[in-house]
Motif scaffolding. Structure first.
Motif, mmCIF file in Angstrom:
data_model
loop_
_atom_site.group_PDB
_atom_site.id
_atom_site.type_symbol
_atom_site.label_atom_id
_atom_site.label_comp_id
_atom_site.label_asym_id
_atom_site.label_seq_id
_atom_site.Cartn_x
_atom_site.Cartn_y
_atom_site.Cartn_z
ATOM 1 N N LYS A 1 0.869 -1.187 0.000
ATOM 2 C CA LYS A 1 0.000 0.000 0.000
ATOM 3 C C LYS A 1 0.902 1.231 0.000
ATOM 4 O O LYS A 1 1.549 1.532 0.997
ATOM 5 C CB LYS A 1 -0.919 -0.022 1.220
ATOM 6 C CG LYS A 1 -1.907 -1.174 1.210
ATOM 7 C CD LYS A 1 -2.768 -1.206 2.462
ATOM 8 C CE LYS A 1 -3.740 -2.381 2.402
ATOM 9 N NZ LYS A 1 -4.561 -2.477 3.643
ATOM 10 N N GLN A 2 0.942 1.909 -1.135
ATOM 11 C CA GLN A 2 1.857 3.032 -1.296
ATOM 12 C C GLN A 2 1.329 4.291 -0.590
ATOM 13 O O GLN A 2 0.115 4.465 -0.419
ATOM 14 C CB GLN A 2 2.062 3.351 -2.784
ATOM 15 C CG GLN A 2 2.538 2.199 -3.632
ATOM 16 C CD GLN A 2 4.023 1.901 -3.456
ATOM 17 O OE1 GLN A 2 4.696 2.445 -2.597
ATOM 18 N NE2 GLN A 2 4.542 1.007 -4.293
ATOM 19 N N ILE A 3 2.253 5.162 -0.216
ATOM 20 C CA ILE A 3 1.915 6.486 0.323
ATOM 21 C C ILE A 3 2.624 7.516 -0.551
ATOM 22 O O ILE A 3 3.857 7.522 -0.631
ATOM 23 C CB ILE A 3 2.339 6.637 1.795
ATOM 24 C CG1 ILE A 3 1.589 5.618 2.667
ATOM 25 C CG2 ILE A 3 2.058 8.063 2.286
ATOM 26 C CD1 ILE A 3 2.004 5.637 4.137
ATOM 27 N N TYR A 4 1.832 8.343 -1.218
ATOM 28 C CA TYR A 4 2.381 9.353 -2.130
ATOM 29 C C TYR A 4 2.493 10.697 -1.417
ATOM 30 O O TYR A 4 1.550 11.135 -0.757
ATOM 31 C CB TYR A 4 1.488 9.498 -3.368
ATOM 32 C CG TYR A 4 1.981 10.545 -4.344
ATOM 33 C CD1 TYR A 4 3.258 10.465 -4.882
ATOM 34 C CD2 TYR A 4 1.170 11.613 -4.724
ATOM 35 C CE1 TYR A 4 3.717 11.418 -5.783
ATOM 36 C CE2 TYR A 4 1.617 12.572 -5.628
ATOM 37 C CZ TYR A 4 2.895 12.473 -6.140
ATOM 38 O OH TYR A 4 3.358 13.418 -7.013
ATOM 39 N N LEU A 5 3.621 11.350 -1.564
ATOM 40 C CA LEU A 5 3.859 12.658 -0.964
ATOM 41 C C LEU A 5 3.896 13.719 -2.052
ATOM 42 O O LEU A 5 4.664 13.619 -3.012
ATOM 43 C CB LEU A 5 5.185 12.646 -0.194
ATOM 44 C CG LEU A 5 5.560 13.881 0.630
ATOM 45 C CD1 LEU A 5 6.620 13.506 1.676
ATOM 46 C CD2 LEU A 5 6.108 15.030 -0.228
#
Length: 310
Positions: free
Chosen positions: A219-223
């Motif tokens: 589960k990616q977290i994009y900044l």
């Protein structure tokens, strides 16, 4: 037993290869009060997010409220951000101070000062502000500084917030704003398109990396950041990711992925992806970092821009 083992292996490989790809979108340096004033006290990014209907987490610099003379309007903007049902509010330090540079006492004060209005508004709106993101994504100069900061954050009921994908949107945003100021629409569109294409390439890269390391897409977290570039082009990125069948999830949902409990093997002040920080082998980490996609055209444009400024 042998057949059972083969079946289990095939089942694992099949299910992992078809696992749902997902991402939580997180936005730093909220609210951008200079841009808010330029847009006649409207947040175009907020409007776009209203229409997109995806969960986002915002990381707030309360010091931004004092960057223009319209402090009361800026406070109203912050409260509006927090009130959105799709928004999870978080702390990003009052003045975005780099812990590695200012030391623990200044960092601690920046955290506390940066939560006053956010937690007040969150409580009024029946929300929590439980996430903190280190400014510059560096948690100190070494393991001792990192542990000291993380213990302090835990005492204040904060969860340190990682990211896995980041496409240097701040750099693209500077070039984009220069083009807009120069009324160079063609160049602005080129920069925006470059940003979208490069971001999508990075998602593909980090998904392949996570599959290589963990046999599944994590589960990616994009900044990204509160700026005019994302007001205009974040919807395009989201649309491109939807075409690739990404599911857009909350930060809570993303953080439920077991990878975010993994041990960190990097303790310095560099702000790179947590996927690299979970790799114990320094040689392998460097190899994977060197394989990360680049955008030489944009880098060259940024370097040329800085030469002219100097």
């Amino acid at each position: 037993m042998k057949n059972l083992a083969i079946f289990c292996t095939l089942f694992f490989l099949t299910t992992s290869s078809f696992a749902q790809r997902s991402v939580s979108v997180t936005i730093d340096d909220v609210p951008n009060t200079h841009l808010y004033k330029q847009q006649n006290f409207n947040s175009f990014l907020q409007r776009k997010l209203d229409s997109l209907r995806i969960p986002v987490a915002i990381f707030i610099n309360e010091g931004n409220l004092q960057l223009t003379n319209e402090v009361d309007k800026n406070k109203d903007l912050l409260k509006t951000w927090i009130s959105k049902p799709y928004v999870t509010p978080g702390n990003h330090g009052f003045e975005h101070k780099n812990y590695a540079e200012v030391g623990f006492e200044a960092f601690k004060n920046d955290v506390v000062q940066g939560e006053l209005l956010t937690r007040k508004f969150a409580k009024e709106l029946n929300k929590e502000s439980k996430y903190f993101r280190f400014p510059f994504n560096g948690a100190g100069n070494d393991s001792l500084e990192q542990v000291t900061a993380l213990n302090f954050l835990a005492d204040r009921n904060y969860i340190s917030t990682p990211f896995t994908v980041e496409s240097e949107d701040w750099l693209y945003a500077i070039l984009y704003e220069d083009a807009i100021s120069a009324k160079d629409k063609k160049r602005a569109e080129w920069i925006g398109n470059q940003y979208v294409d490069f971001t999508v390439r990075l998602f593909s890269y980090f998904d392949s990396l996570s599959t290589q390391l963990y046999n599944r897409p994590i589960k990616q977290i994009y900044l990204c950041h509160d700026n005019s570039l994302n007001a205009d082009y974040l919807p395009r990125i989201i649309d491109e990711l939807k075409k690739k069948e990404y599911q857009f999830i909350s930060l809570d949902q993303a953080m439920s992925d077991p990878v975010y409990e993994f041990q960190l093997y990097y303790y310095g002040k560099a702000g790179f992806s947590w996927i690299y920080r979970w790799i114990p082998d320094v040689v392998l980490r460097r190899k994977m970092m060197q394989s990360e996609p680049l955008n030489p055209e944009i880098q060259s444009a940024f370097e040329e821009r800085n030469k002219k400024k100097n």
